[in-house]
Enzyme design. Structure first.
Site, PDB file in Angstrom:
ATOM      1  N   HIS A  24       0.842  -1.188   0.000  1.00 22.08           N
ATOM      2  CA  HIS A  24       0.000   0.000   0.000  1.00 22.08           C
ATOM      3  C   HIS A  24       0.886   1.251   0.000  1.00 22.08           C
ATOM      4  CE1 HIS A  24      -3.390  -2.357   2.024  1.00 22.08           C
ATOM      5  NE2 HIS A  24      -2.336  -3.069   2.387  1.00 22.08           N
ATOM      6  N   TYR A  25       0.312   2.394  -0.366  1.00 19.86           N
ATOM      7  CA  TYR A  25       0.879   3.644   0.129  1.00 19.86           C
ATOM      8  C   TYR A  25      -0.061   4.182   1.201  1.00 19.86           C
ATOM      9  CZ  TYR A  25      -2.079   6.402  -3.249  1.00 19.86           C
ATOM     10  OH  TYR A  25      -3.098   6.962  -3.986  1.00 19.86           O
ATOM     11  N   THR A  26       0.501   5.033   2.080  1.00 15.74           N
ATOM     12  CA  THR A  26      -0.296   5.523   3.207  1.00 15.74           C
ATOM     13  C   THR A  26      -1.367   6.509   2.770  1.00 15.74           C
ATOM     14  OG1 THR A  26       1.423   7.178   3.621  1.00 15.74           O
ATOM     15  CG2 THR A  26       1.493   5.145   4.934  1.00 15.74           C
ATOM     16  N   GLU A  89       2.563  -0.842   4.595  1.00 13.73           N
ATOM     17  CA  GLU A  89       2.235   0.529   4.225  1.00 13.73           C
ATOM     18  C   GLU A  89       3.530   1.278   3.914  1.00 13.73           C
ATOM     19  OE1 GLU A  89      -0.558   2.171   3.811  1.00 13.73           O
ATOM     20  OE2 GLU A  89      -2.112   0.905   4.713  1.00 13.73           O
ATOM     21  N   ASP A 141      -3.552   2.560  -4.898  1.00  7.53           N
ATOM     22  CA  ASP A 141      -2.196   2.436  -4.371  1.00  7.53           C
ATOM     23  C   ASP A 141      -1.613   1.028  -4.559  1.00  7.53           C
ATOM     24  OD1 ASP A 141      -4.296   1.891  -2.354  1.00  7.53           O
ATOM     25  OD2 ASP A 141      -2.666   1.477  -0.975  1.00  7.53           O
TER      26      ASP A 141
END
Length: 240
Positions: A24-26, A89, A141
């Site tokens: 994921h990205y945050t 993340e 993401d």
């Protein structure tokens, strides 16, 4: 590689064996803000790890526990993504707050962490994927700037195939033809929730956009040109 403990209360019991690594990205302004969110019991979200832009790694949930990072999602027909996955993340503002390339130090730390995880769990490359792959109707993401090729060079996941620029549109929105059916079939073989109808609707556009973000970021509209069809075929060949 140093991993800092930053325990989150947001976790539960796994009901499936681990066979997936989900990235994921945050999508928040700062890494600290993301850490605080994932450790807040009111939000009920978490991941197993967070990787900061400077390469620091925070461990929030033990790998043996079920973190709460995937939400409503599907991959290869399984809908309880949280129970089968380890979630990482990666700090990045994301498309809402100023999406940007991922720093070298961050990717280097992510590669080292991922290699450690893969040494502990049997995870096939086709199950090393992004959040948008399992939830294309909700998420984008880690996005089209994420360096999947660098991870693949280090034995992590599948590299985007080398294809040319798409020149001929083969499937547009609402198209009903054999290529639409073929593209739906290929998306399903990769792992996307892709009913084969032969009609290219909104669900297919979302699936294809997720595929393009991961494997063919030169095009992000969910339509099928000759190059993205070639990319679909090459990814399927890579996972067989």
């Amino acid at each position: 590689m140093t991993i800092l403990d930053y325990p989150s209360p947001n976790h539960g019991v796994r009901t499936l064996p681990i066979d997936m690594l989900l990235l994921h990205y945050t999508g928040m302004k700062t890494g600290h803000e993301a850490l605080e969110r994932m450790c807040d019991p009111e939000w009920k979200v978490s991941a197993h790890y967070l990787v900061e832009e400077d390469g620091r790694i925070f461990k929030l949930v033990d790998e043996a526990r079920r973190a709460q990072h995937a939400g409503v999602s599907t991959w290869h027909g399984e809908r309880d993504t949280n129970s089968r996955s380890i979630g990482i993340e990666i700090v990045n503002p994301g498309h809402e707050w100023g999406y940007q390339p991922f720093p070298d130090a961050q990717i280097s730390a992510l590669i080292g962490l991922s290699q450690q995880i893969l040494s502990r769990h049997k995870i096939e490359n086709k199950f090393i994927i992004g959040h948008s792959d399992v939830a294309p109707n909700r998420k984008s993401d880690p996005g089209e700037l994420f360096p999947w090729d660098l991870l693949a060079q280090n034995g992590i996941g599948i590299a985007p195939p080398k294809v040319g620029e798409g020149a001929h549109l083969l499937v547009g929105q609402g198209a009903k033809n054999a290529i639409a059916k073929k593209a739906q079939t290929l998306l399903g073989e990769i792992g996307y929730d892709s009913p084969v109808t032969g009609i290219w609707g909104q669900h297919d556009i979302l699936n294809m956009t997720a595929f393009q973000r991961h494997f063919y970021p030169k095009r992000l509209d969910g339509l099928v040109d000759d190059a993205s069809l070639q990319a679909l075929q090459m990814v399927v060949a890579a996972i067989i």
